[in-house]
Design a protein around this motif. Structure first.
Motif, PDB file in Angstrom:
ATOM      1  N   MET A  80      28.771  54.906  33.012  1.00 50.21           N
ATOM      2  CA  MET A  80      29.819  54.437  33.756  1.00 50.21           C
ATOM      3  C   MET A  80      29.821  52.989  34.098  1.00 50.21           C
ATOM      4  O   MET A  80      29.036  52.747  34.997  1.00 50.21           O
ATOM      5  CB  MET A  80      30.489  55.323  34.697  1.00 50.21           C
ATOM      6  N   VAL A  81      30.790  52.215  33.793  1.00 51.79           N
ATOM      7  CA  VAL A  81      30.910  50.614  33.977  1.00 51.79           C
ATOM      8  C   VAL A  81      32.125  50.786  34.848  1.00 51.79           C
ATOM      9  O   VAL A  81      33.085  51.109  34.562  1.00 51.79           O
ATOM     10  CB  VAL A  81      30.986  49.952  32.935  1.00 51.79           C
ATOM     11  N   ILE A  82      31.898  50.263  36.154  1.00 48.43           N
ATOM     12  CA  ILE A  82      32.887  50.206  37.010  1.00 48.43           C
ATOM     13  C   ILE A  82      33.369  48.784  37.594  1.00 48.43           C
ATOM     14  O   ILE A  82      32.356  47.802  38.037  1.00 48.43           O
ATOM     15  CB  ILE A  82      32.560  50.844  38.393  1.00 48.43           C
ATOM     16  N   ASP A  83      34.566  48.189  37.462  1.00 47.08           N
ATOM     17  CA  ASP A  83      35.051  46.891  37.837  1.00 47.08           C
ATOM     18  C   ASP A  83      35.284  47.200  39.072  1.00 47.08           C
ATOM     19  O   ASP A  83      36.419  47.511  39.647  1.00 47.08           O
ATOM     20  CB  ASP A  83      36.228  46.597  36.713  1.00 47.08           C
ATOM     21  N   TYR A  84      34.460  46.823  40.054  1.00 53.59           N
ATOM     22  CA  TYR A  84      34.531  47.244  41.289  1.00 53.59           C
ATOM     23  C   TYR A  84      35.666  46.964  42.182  1.00 53.59           C
ATOM     24  O   TYR A  84      36.456  47.779  42.856  1.00 53.59           O
ATOM     25  CB  TYR A  84      33.135  46.970  42.207  1.00 53.59           C
ATOM     26  N   GLN A  85      35.980  45.609  42.299  1.00 48.08           N
ATOM     27  CA  GLN A  85      37.162  45.082  43.147  1.00 48.08           C
ATOM     28  C   GLN A  85      38.227  45.713  42.573  1.00 48.08           C
ATOM     29  O   GLN A  85      39.323  46.202  43.319  1.00 48.08           O
ATOM     30  CB  GLN A  85      37.291  43.590  42.938  1.00 48.08           C
ATOM     31  N   ASN A  86      38.327  45.887  41.368  1.00 43.30           N
ATOM     32  CA  ASN A  86      39.841  46.371  40.583  1.00 43.30           C
ATOM     33  C   ASN A  86      39.973  47.776  40.966  1.00 43.30           C
ATOM     34  O   ASN A  86      41.106  48.393  41.303  1.00 43.30           O
ATOM     35  CB  ASN A  86      39.642  46.128  39.024  1.00 43.30           C
ATOM     36  N   VAL A  87      38.887  48.698  41.032  1.00 46.68           N
ATOM     37  CA  VAL A  87      39.040  49.902  41.329  1.00 46.68           C
ATOM     38  C   VAL A  87      39.123  50.117  42.853  1.00 46.68           C
ATOM     39  O   VAL A  87      40.114  50.851  43.371  1.00 46.68           O
ATOM     40  CB  VAL A  87      37.527  50.637  41.023  1.00 46.68           C
ATOM     41  N   HIS A  88      38.454  49.485  43.680  1.00 43.73           N
ATOM     42  CA  HIS A  88      38.689  49.492  45.082  1.00 43.73           C
ATOM     43  C   HIS A  88      39.909  48.980  45.385  1.00 43.73           C
ATOM     44  O   HIS A  88      40.997  49.690  46.385  1.00 43.73           O
ATOM     45  CB  HIS A  88      37.583  48.708  45.771  1.00 43.73           C
ATOM     46  N   LEU A  89      40.659  47.865  45.082  1.00 42.31           N
ATOM     47  CA  LEU A  89      41.816  47.107  45.604  1.00 42.31           C
ATOM     48  C   LEU A  89      42.832  48.042  45.147  1.00 42.31           C
ATOM     49  O   LEU A  89      43.998  48.334  45.633  1.00 42.31           O
ATOM     50  CB  LEU A  89      42.112  45.821  45.030  1.00 42.31           C
ATOM     51  N   THR A  90      42.874  48.504  43.794  1.00 44.25           N
ATOM     52  CA  THR A  90      44.047  49.527  43.129  1.00 44.25           C
ATOM     53  C   THR A  90      44.200  50.933  44.216  1.00 44.25           C
ATOM     54  O   THR A  90      45.178  51.109  44.339  1.00 44.25           O
ATOM     55  CB  THR A  90      43.779  49.691  41.794  1.00 44.25           C
ATOM     56  N   ALA A  91      42.938  51.398  44.432  1.00 43.88           N
ATOM     57  CA  ALA A  91      43.056  52.593  45.394  1.00 43.88           C
ATOM     58  C   ALA A  91      43.707  52.241  46.946  1.00 43.88           C
ATOM     59  O   ALA A  91      44.563  52.988  47.229  1.00 43.88           O
ATOM     60  CB  ALA A  91      41.611  53.016  45.547  1.00 43.88           C
ATOM     61  N   ASN A  92      43.431  51.071  47.356  1.00 39.47           N
ATOM     62  CA  ASN A  92      43.753  50.624  48.728  1.00 39.47           C
ATOM     63  C   ASN A  92      45.447  50.474  48.653  1.00 39.47           C
ATOM     64  O   ASN A  92      45.771  50.904  49.411  1.00 39.47           O
ATOM     65  CB  ASN A  92      43.212  49.370  48.817  1.00 39.47           C
ATOM     66  N   GLY A  93      45.691  49.641  47.460  1.00 45.09           N
ATOM     67  CA  GLY A  93      47.293  49.897  47.302  1.00 45.09           C
ATOM     68  C   GLY A  93      48.083  50.878  46.848  1.00 45.09           C
ATOM     69  O   GLY A  93      49.169  51.116  47.363  1.00 45.09           O
ATOM     70  N   LEU A  94      47.420  51.766  46.343  1.00 46.36           N
ATOM     71  CA  LEU A  94      48.220  53.146  46.076  1.00 46.36           C
ATOM     72  C   LEU A  94      48.245  54.106  47.000  1.00 46.36           C
ATOM     73  O   LEU A  94      49.150  54.873  47.252  1.00 46.36           O
ATOM     74  CB  LEU A  94      47.595  53.897  44.572  1.00 46.36           C
ATOM     75  N   PHE A  95      46.807  54.315  47.574  1.00 48.80           N
ATOM     76  CA  PHE A  95      46.610  55.510  48.601  1.00 48.80           C
ATOM     77  C   PHE A  95      46.664  55.279  49.922  1.00 48.80           C
ATOM     78  O   PHE A  95      46.885  56.094  50.798  1.00 48.80           O
ATOM     79  CB  PHE A  95      45.449  56.335  48.123  1.00 48.80           C
ATOM     80  N   ALA A  96      46.200  53.991  50.290  1.00 51.34           N
ATOM     81  CA  ALA A  96      46.192  53.963  51.869  1.00 51.34           C
ATOM     82  C   ALA A  96      47.287  53.533  52.558  1.00 51.34           C
ATOM     83  O   ALA A  96      48.208  52.805  51.966  1.00 51.34           O
ATOM     84  CB  ALA A  96      45.037  52.510  52.095  1.00 51.34           C
ATOM     85  N   PRO A  97      47.512  53.775  53.771  1.00 58.42           N
ATOM     86  CA  PRO A  97      48.657  53.519  54.540  1.00 58.42           C
ATOM     87  C   PRO A  97      48.877  51.823  54.554  1.00 58.42           C
ATOM     88  O   PRO A  97      47.704  51.212  54.550  1.00 58.42           O
ATOM     89  CB  PRO A  97      48.334  54.096  56.015  1.00 58.42           C
ATOM     90  N   TYR A  98      50.102  51.626  54.599  1.00 58.22           N
ATOM     91  CA  TYR A  98      50.255  50.350  54.635  1.00 58.22           C
ATOM     92  C   TYR A  98      49.678  49.473  56.006  1.00 58.22           C
ATOM     93  O   TYR A  98      49.579  49.925  56.903  1.00 58.22           O
ATOM     94  CB  TYR A  98      51.899  50.079  54.852  1.00 58.22           C
ATOM     95  N   GLY A  99      48.916  48.305  55.476  1.00 58.09           N
ATOM     96  CA  GLY A  99      48.255  47.688  56.429  1.00 58.09           C
ATOM     97  C   GLY A  99      46.725  47.865  56.543  1.00 58.09           C
ATOM     98  O   GLY A  99      46.153  47.210  57.353  1.00 58.09           O
ATOM     99  N   THR A 100      46.152  48.832  55.760  1.00 62.37           N
ATOM    100  CA  THR A 100      44.966  49.274  56.099  1.00 62.37           C
ATOM    101  C   THR A 100      43.977  48.156  55.428  1.00 62.37           C
ATOM    102  O   THR A 100      44.286  47.760  54.243  1.00 62.37           O
ATOM    103  CB  THR A 100      44.743  50.442  55.502  1.00 62.37           C
ATOM    104  N   HIS A 101      42.951  47.880  56.402  1.00 59.01           N
ATOM    105  CA  HIS A 101      42.279  46.525  55.786  1.00 59.01           C
ATOM    106  C   HIS A 101      41.333  47.288  54.592  1.00 59.01           C
ATOM    107  O   HIS A 101      40.757  48.495  54.688  1.00 59.01           O
ATOM    108  CB  HIS A 101      41.475  46.274  56.828  1.00 59.01           C
ATOM    109  N   VAL A 102      41.122  46.463  53.546  1.00 57.87           N
ATOM    110  CA  VAL A 102      40.331  46.769  52.307  1.00 57.87           C
ATOM    111  C   VAL A 102      39.096  47.273  52.902  1.00 57.87           C
ATOM    112  O   VAL A 102      38.301  48.298  52.150  1.00 57.87           O
ATOM    113  CB  VAL A 102      40.252  45.681  51.385  1.00 57.87           C
TER     114      VAL A 102
END
Length: 200
Positions: free
Chosen positions: A1-23
């Motif tokens: 598996m090849v992971i584009d880490y920042q893309n995966v990480h920030l996308t998850a933060n934007g989709l699932f984390a409560p608003y204002g949650t630090h990355v």
């Protein structure tokens, strides 16, 4: 598996984390993410995953802060790599972030950006497909700039090329190719988070 880490990480933060949650509080553990992708993939395909699919390697690509400009953040990201690569299947490749010309001045509002990571990810996917070392190569990203690389990798024909990511995010759809896609949910995000404390 090849992971584009920042893309995966920030996308998850934007989709699932409560608003204002630090990355930094929504890190994704690359190995846990890859293993969960295979589990969900097996459930969707109704296959006995342990017998048919084995995770061989996880190649992680991400930007690295400058030790001179952001030494604390640099140290934290180095600790990420040290922890994640405890499992020999995980490889983490860093590329220095690009800093704006006025970085460090009070007037600077632009953040450092990744540069060249998408190219490195694209090359890795194509090379893995060409080498034919594995039966399946999975790209985890939502960056549409990687679609041409997927087209090329899938066209080699030596391996099966697939994609993975998060439910509710853009799915990569290379033209002329229909690739299997495994989408993880918010519940899967909870299971794959890296909750270790890296701040010292």
């Amino acid at each position: 598996m090849v992971i584009d880490y920042q893309n995966v990480h920030l996308t998850a933060n934007g989709l699932f984390a409560p608003y204002g949650t630090h990355v930094k509080d929504t890190l994704v553990d690359p190995l846990a993410f890859a293993e969960r992708v295979l589990e969900v993939r097996a459930e969707l395909q109704t296959l006995p995953a342990p017998k048919l699919v084995t995770l061989a390697e996880v190649h992680v690509f991400r930007g690295s802060p400058s030790n001179a400009r952001e030494p604390i953040l640099y140290s934290v990201t180095q600790r990420h790599r040290a922890e994640w690569t405890r499992d020999a299947r995980v490889q983490v490749t860093y590329r220095p972030l690009r800093y704006p010309a006025d970085w460090g001045q009070r007037s600077c509002v632009e953040r450092p950006r990744e540069k060249g990571i998408d190219v490195m990810v694209a090359l890795e996917v194509v090379q893995l497909a060409q080498f034919g070392r594995y039966d399946i190569v999975v790209l985890a990203s939502h960056d549409t700039d990687l679609e041409p690389a997927l087209e090329m990798a899938a066209g080699v024909g030596r391996v099966k090329v697939e994609t993975a990511g998060w439910q509710g995010a853009r799915r990569l759809r290379p033209s002329g190719r229909s690739l299997w896609h495994t989408a993880l949910s918010g519940a899967d995000f909870v299971k794959t988070r890296d909750r270790r404390c890296y701040d010292r």
